[in-house]
Design a protein around this motif. Structure first.
Motif, mmCIF file in Angstrom:
data_model
loop_
_atom_site.group_PDB
_atom_site.id
_atom_site.type_symbol
_atom_site.label_atom_id
_atom_site.label_comp_id
_atom_site.label_asym_id
_atom_site.label_seq_id
_atom_site.Cartn_x
_atom_site.Cartn_y
_atom_site.Cartn_z
ATOM 1 N N TYR A 1 5.477 5.107 2.592
ATOM 2 C CA TYR A 1 5.133 6.512 2.877
ATOM 3 C C TYR A 1 3.953 6.610 3.846
ATOM 4 O O TYR A 1 3.066 7.440 3.696
ATOM 5 N N PHE A 2 3.995 5.757 4.861
ATOM 6 C CA PHE A 2 2.896 5.703 5.838
ATOM 7 C C PHE A 2 2.704 7.035 6.551
ATOM 8 O O PHE A 2 1.610 7.356 7.006
ATOM 9 N N SER B 1 -4.762 5.260 -0.280
ATOM 10 C CA SER B 1 -3.503 4.650 -0.685
ATOM 11 C C SER B 1 -3.671 3.955 -2.031
ATOM 12 O O SER B 1 -4.790 3.772 -2.516
ATOM 13 N N ASP C 1 4.013 -1.279 3.708
ATOM 14 C CA ASP C 1 3.345 0.024 3.719
ATOM 15 C C ASP C 1 4.410 1.058 3.398
ATOM 16 O O ASP C 1 5.431 1.142 4.083
ATOM 17 N N ASN D 1 0.883 -1.163 0.000
ATOM 18 C CA ASN D 1 0.000 0.000 0.000
ATOM 19 C C ASN D 1 0.914 1.203 0.000
ATOM 20 O O ASN D 1 1.710 1.377 0.914
ATOM 21 N N CYS D 2 0.815 2.025 -1.036
ATOM 22 C CA CYS D 2 1.605 3.246 -1.072
ATOM 23 C C CYS D 2 0.715 4.396 -0.629
ATOM 24 O O CYS D 2 -0.325 4.664 -1.233
ATOM 25 N N TRP D 3 1.134 5.075 0.427
ATOM 26 C CA TRP D 3 0.358 6.165 1.030
ATOM 27 C C TRP D 3 0.845 7.534 0.564
ATOM 28 O O TRP D 3 0.408 8.557 1.089
ATOM 29 N N CYS D 4 1.728 7.582 -0.440
ATOM 30 C CA CYS D 4 2.247 8.877 -0.898
ATOM 31 C C CYS D 4 1.108 9.707 -1.493
ATOM 32 O O CYS D 4 0.095 9.175 -1.944
ATOM 33 N N LYS E 1 -0.286 9.004 5.452
ATOM 34 C CA LYS E 1 -1.635 8.469 5.660
ATOM 35 C C LYS E 1 -2.561 9.598 6.076
ATOM 36 O O LYS E 1 -2.241 10.378 6.973
ATOM 37 N N CYS F 1 0.046 8.742 -5.139
ATOM 38 C CA CYS F 1 -0.839 7.568 -5.235
ATOM 39 C C CYS F 1 -2.239 7.915 -4.735
ATOM 40 O O CYS F 1 -3.239 7.454 -5.292
ATOM 41 N N GLN F 2 -2.327 8.732 -3.689
ATOM 42 C CA GLN F 2 -3.647 9.152 -3.210
ATOM 43 C C GLN F 2 -4.405 9.878 -4.317
ATOM 44 O O GLN F 2 -5.587 9.609 -4.553
#
Length: 125
Positions: free
Chosen positions: A116-117, A38, A114, A24-27, A120, A30-31
């Protein structure tokens, strides 16, 4: 083997090899790309990912230097993430990240990374 497609069905793909990891990329990129908290990806060998229908319907976007994201130009479904050195979203060369939400074959594995958490969103529990 896993199969997947975009929302409208114009693009169909197969993964002809194992899924090495998931993330899951939280950058924030990606958002924005996913319109979600994510971006979930299955990371596989680049040569294991085969577009079997609608390759001409895939559009590429260079979201940052060396990073290419692909999506269907009809419905906008996000398909892949890959860096210019052909690395996946956790930086391994010769890999590609394929969006888990486009899988047609059920994937029952767990997310293993995970990224770039710290990005989030605060609105998540």
């Amino acid at each position: 083997m896993y199969q997947g497609s975009c929302l409208c069905g114009a693009v169909r793909y197969e993964i002809q090899g194992p899924i090495d990891s998931t993330s899951n990329c939280w950058c924030t990129m990606c958002q924005k790309q996913h319109g979600a908290a994510s971006g979930p990806y299955a990371n596989v060998a680049s040569n294991a990912f085969k577009v079997v229908q609608g390759g001409e319907m895939i559009t590429r976007y260079a979201s940052s230097p060396g990073v290419e994201r692909t999506f269907c130009k009809v419905c906008g479904s996000n398909l892949t993430w890959q860096d210019g050195g052909h690395g996946d979203c956790i930086g391994r060369i010769g890999r590609i990240g394929i969006t888990l939400g486009t899988f047609d074959t059920p994937y029952d594995g767990k997310v293993t990374h995970d990224l770039y958490f710290e990005s989030k969103p605060g609105w998540l529990p």
